[in-house]
Scaffold this motif. Structure first.
Motif: not given
Length: 222
Positions: A31-51
């Motif tokens: 859905d283009a919420q993340f752009a091509p080449h955008q870094r996916l940081i584990e800590a940020d994703l953990s906080e964003r998705y509560g995982a």
């Protein structure tokens, strides 16, 4: 039976959330919420998705296996950018798989399937008639899913879902390519009509013609 330890409970919870988290991040990328080449940081994703970080790491590994994410040495992960050349190759592979699914769909069609397919046909025509390209793009994806389901061919379906995930961004761009909808809509209708007629040869030919047209358009985007 003995009681489960807290660690075991957490382990079970993580196991249950992994498929969901993989799907959530996959949809966010598509859905283009993340752009091509955008870094996916584990800590940020953990906080964003509560995982948990472990669940995020597993999800990213799953998506790397699908070709949506690439792992960077000592730098985590980022969204993988698919080149036009790669998108062309993907469509060329899809031709063999999607023509197979179209044939199977025509062979397997039931009266109930036909009724739902006619309703989808009407929705596609309405979207084109109103110039609603967003709805048209969404309905195209629904048609693709419907044909895969009707084919009842598990192996082809799994391969196509992976290939489509990799080329989703280019598919979205194609939907808004000038004049593309006017060309692709009749092609989609021809595929539907061939399946409704339970004509495997016509369904295969219509699908091949449609996908070959996509390859031509992609060549023009290089």
């Amino acid at each position: 039976m003995g009681e489960m330890t807290d660690a075991a409970v957490r382990s079970d919870d993580d196991a249950m959330e992994r498929p969901d988290l993989t799907q959530v991040i996959r949809e966010a990328i598509l859905d283009a919420q993340f752009a091509p080449h955008q870094r996916l940081i584990e800590a940020d994703l953990s906080e964003r998705y509560g995982a948990s970080r472990a669940s995020v790491r597993t999800a990213l590994l799953n998506l790397a296996g699908e070709g949506l994410v690439e792992r960077l040495p000592n730098r985590g992960a980022r969204v993988r950018a698919i080149t036009v050349d790669e998108a062309i190759e993907i469509v060329e592979v899809r031709i063999g798989l999607e023509t197979l699914c179209a044939r199977k769909a025509a062979e397997n069609l039931t009266p109930a399937d036909a009724e739902r397919l006619r309703a989808l046909r009407a929705d596609i025509e309405a979207a084109i008639g109103s110039g609603d390209l967003m709805a048209y793009s969404r309905l195209n994806q629904e048609l693709d899913r419907r044909i895969r389901d009707l084919s009842r061919h598990g192996t082809a379906t799994q391969l196509l879902e992976r290939l489509r995930a990799q080329s989703a961004r280019h598919q979205f761009r194609l939907a808004f390519h000038p004049g593309r909808a006017a060309t692709s809509a009749p092609e989609h209708i021809a595929i539907i009509d061939a399946i409704l007629a339970k004509d495997p040869d016509a369904a295969e030919a219509a699908t091949r013609a449609h996908l070959s047209g996509i390859v031509e358009v992609l060549h023009g985007m290089e």
